[in-house]
Design an enzyme around this catalytic site. Structure first.
Site, PDB file in Angstrom:
ATOM      1  N   ASP A  33       0.812  -1.030   0.153  1.00 16.24           N
ATOM      2  CA  ASP A  33       0.028  -0.118   0.006  1.00 16.24           C
ATOM      3  C   ASP A  33       0.855   1.179  -0.098  1.00 16.24           C
ATOM      4  O   ASP A  33       1.682   1.481   0.853  1.00 16.24           O
ATOM      5  CB  ASP A  33      -0.943   0.042   1.166  1.00 16.24           C
ATOM      6  CG  ASP A  33      -2.178  -0.864   1.155  1.00 16.24           C
ATOM      7  OD1 ASP A  33      -2.432  -1.458   0.058  1.00 16.24           O
ATOM      8  OD2 ASP A  33      -2.915  -1.052   2.216  1.00 16.24           O
ATOM      9  N   GLU A  87     -12.769   0.886  -4.050  1.00 15.58           N
ATOM     10  CA  GLU A  87     -11.541   0.378  -4.784  1.00 15.58           C
ATOM     11  C   GLU A  87     -11.718   0.008  -6.089  1.00 15.58           C
ATOM     12  O   GLU A  87     -12.639  -0.761  -6.422  1.00 15.58           O
ATOM     13  CB  GLU A  87     -10.928  -0.759  -3.915  1.00 15.58           C
ATOM     14  CG  GLU A  87      -9.697  -1.418  -4.662  1.00 15.58           C
ATOM     15  CD  GLU A  87      -8.980  -2.546  -3.760  1.00 15.58           C
ATOM     16  OE1 GLU A  87      -7.894  -3.242  -4.274  1.00 15.58           O
ATOM     17  OE2 GLU A  87      -9.368  -2.817  -2.678  1.00 15.58           O
ATOM     18  N   GLY A 111      -3.180  -5.288   1.088  1.00 18.10           N
ATOM     19  CA  GLY A 111      -3.903  -6.641   0.775  1.00 18.10           C
ATOM     20  C   GLY A 111      -4.689  -7.063   1.890  1.00 18.10           C
ATOM     21  O   GLY A 111      -3.894  -7.077   2.838  1.00 18.10           O
ATOM     22  N   HIS A 341     -20.290  -4.940   9.339  1.00 15.29           N
ATOM     23  CA  HIS A 341     -19.542  -3.810   9.979  1.00 15.29           C
ATOM     24  C   HIS A 341     -19.923  -2.452   9.496  1.00 15.29           C
ATOM     25  O   HIS A 341     -19.469  -2.351   8.256  1.00 15.29           O
ATOM     26  CB  HIS A 341     -18.248  -3.940  10.318  1.00 15.29           C
ATOM     27  CG  HIS A 341     -17.344  -4.454   9.081  1.00 15.29           C
ATOM     28  ND1 HIS A 341     -16.834  -3.507   8.185  1.00 15.29           N
ATOM     29  CD2 HIS A 341     -17.091  -5.579   8.567  1.00 15.29           C
ATOM     30  CE1 HIS A 341     -16.410  -4.144   7.299  1.00 15.29           C
ATOM     31  NE2 HIS A 341     -16.290  -5.576   7.415  1.00 15.29           N
ATOM     32  N   VAL A 428     -12.512   6.450  17.112  1.00 18.04           N
ATOM     33  CA  VAL A 428     -11.385   7.172  17.530  1.00 18.04           C
ATOM     34  C   VAL A 428     -11.781   8.660  16.694  1.00 18.04           C
ATOM     35  O   VAL A 428     -11.861   8.688  15.744  1.00 18.04           O
ATOM     36  CB  VAL A 428      -9.953   6.669  17.036  1.00 18.04           C
ATOM     37  CG1 VAL A 428      -8.854   7.568  17.027  1.00 18.04           C
ATOM     38  CG2 VAL A 428      -9.854   5.426  17.607  1.00 18.04           C
ATOM     39  N   ASP A 439     -10.489  -5.182   7.723  1.00 16.89           N
ATOM     40  CA  ASP A 439      -9.775  -6.386   7.716  1.00 16.89           C
ATOM     41  C   ASP A 439      -9.617  -6.964   9.325  1.00 16.89           C
ATOM     42  O   ASP A 439      -9.566  -8.075   9.695  1.00 16.89           O
ATOM     43  CB  ASP A 439      -8.591  -6.546   7.158  1.00 16.89           C
ATOM     44  CG  ASP A 439      -8.870  -6.205   5.498  1.00 16.89           C
ATOM     45  OD1 ASP A 439      -9.730  -6.531   5.057  1.00 16.89           O
ATOM     46  OD2 ASP A 439      -7.745  -5.465   4.946  1.00 16.89           O
TER      47      ASP A 439
END
Length: 453
Positions: A33, A87, A111, A341, A428, A439
């Site tokens: 990334d 993405e 990934g 989620h 947060v 993930d």
């Protein structure tokens, strides 16, 4: 009921039991990334130079893949406008060159497989076997130390080594990630929440390249694992999906034959035909994890257009619409566990019952908050550092709706023949990064659940 008390007790239960998981298979996508933290003036200048009118077309409707710079910039604006992740595969070499020239602020493991391997193996100490499409020295260096293994064939025999010991100079697979904070402004658009857009610029993951070690020795690999998590199917297209998904189906059937529960980590899949094909595989999976955009995209191909629209109307997503969609998915595919989620809360729909489902979700939410707070979680003890992050106030309304509709108590309700489990998450305020949080959530919840069994 005090959610902070439940969070603390769930963490202790999972921490005590997670090392009981013997080995987890992770396949198929790993990459590097390249993170770029967006800046308003820089982005506005680039949009103007590329042609603002053309760019704004794609801010309203995402293309299926990226063939030029206006599509890239417009897709970034699409994510900013909605505060939602997306993405897309970057097709054109000139656009890839543009992204490389634009540069990055840092490089990280990328990934779904790479992120989960570093979390499960490098943080929790759970042994994992990871499929890494291309093992360059840079890719290998991004793996944490710990019980993380890749298959290697030597003298015709299958062995397992840490990626850093694989010793092969293969190509690097780079994904460009454009991050923005909540309140980020560009022209008259303002991000309602922090998120990112990902431009995928490698040719291995989009074609679901499967290494020969996995193709030729999968039965032996599958015999050495207790759980499996499958990901990386999202970039396939109608032109290339048939062969890879045939192999994936064979692998899942092999795992099922060995009584290995398999989780599918779903991701936004632009190609409708591929989405339908993945949907057709779900009866082979124990579990599937997704967010509201991904769940809506599945409802669309199931013919539930109105339900798909409902899922994307509110923020947070309407929990009754989400529950209806989860029920539809479970009943029509037979998948035993649907894990949803979204920003502010998680739901799990299971055909089995127990508080361990809720405790695993709480542990996952704490891990996600720790990652957002710290940027990188280095040990399982770091997870508890998120206990001081407050439970989101917005989830109270969601919980009240579920109590009225389903008689939910302590986050658990019976809905038809399933258990519905709810938890409010810890948010947060200014996360260091959002990459890999989904993930972190899904792998922590799935593995944590089986640890608690």
């Amino acid at each position: 009921m005090v959610w902070d008390d439940l969070y603390a007790s769930a963490f202790e239960r999972v921490r005590r039991s997670i090392e009981s998981i013997e080995r987890v298979l992770l396949a198929y996508n790993t990459n590097i990334d390249a993170l770029k933290y967006l800046r308003q003036k820089d982005l506005e200048d680039r949009v103007e130079k590329a042609g603002k009118d053309e760019v704004l077309r794609y801010a309203d409707k995402l293309p299926k893949r990226i063939d030029n710079v206006p599509q890239l910039l417009g897709s970034i604006l699409w994510s900013i406008k909605r505060g939602k992740a997306a993405e897309l595969f970057v097709e054109s070499c000139s656009t890839r060159f543009y992204m490389r020239q634009w540069g990055w602020d840092e490089l990280r493991m990328g990934g779904q497989v790479g992120i989960m391997a570093n979390l499960l193996g490098g943080v929790y100490g759970v042994p994992v076997i990871a499929h890494v499409p291309q093992l360059s020295s840079l890719q290998a260096s991004l793996f944490k130390d710990g019980p993380i293994y890749v298959p290697k064939i030597e003298n015709g025999q299958l062995g397992l080594v840490h990626p850093k010991e694989f010793n092969a100079e293969e190509e690097s697979c780079i994904h460009y990630i454009y991050e923005f904070p909540r309140g980020f402004r560009v022209f008259d658009l303002e991000a309602p929440r922090e998120n990112r857009f990902i431009g995928s610029a490698d040719d291995y993951n989009p074609n679901l390249y499967i290494r020969p070690e996995f193709r030729e020795h999968f039965d032996e690999i599958a015999s050495n694992v207790e759980l499996a998590i499958i990901s990386g199917l999202q970039a396939l297209t109608k032109e290339n999906y048939l062969g890879p998904l045939r192999i994936v189906k064979e692998h899942i059937e092999t795992l099922n034959g060995k009584n290995v529960p398999v989780h599918l980590e779903f991701a936004f899949t632009p190609d409708e035909r591929v989405r339908k094909a993945i949907l057709g595989l779900l009866d082979n999976f124990w579990s599937v994890g997704l967010n509201e955009v991904e769940l809506a995209s599945i409802m669309e191909v199931m013919g539930e257009k109105k339900l798909a629209e409902k899922l994307l109307l509110g923020d947070p997503a309407d929990p009754i619409a989400v529950t209806e969609a989860m029920l539809t998915l479970a009943e029509k595919t037979g998948v035993r566990r649907v894990h949803f989620h979204t920003y502010g809360y998680y739901l799990a729909l299971t055909d089995y019952r127990g508080e361990f489902v809720r405790d695993a979700l709480l542990f996952a939410a704490l891990a996600a908050a720790a990652k957002a707070k710290l940027g990188d979680v280095r040990s399982i003890e770091d997870v508890i550092k998120a206990m001081d992050v407050p439970v989101t106030e917005g989830a109270k309304t969601v919980e009240e709706i579920l109590i009225r509709k389903y008689g939910m108590k302590d986050g658990i309700a019976d809905v038809d023949s399933y258990q519905l489990t709810f938890i409010p998450t810890k948010i947060v305020d200014k996360p260091k990064s959002t990459v890999g949080i989904g993930d972190t959530i899904s792998s922590s919840a799935f593995v944590g659940e089986f640890a608690l069994r």
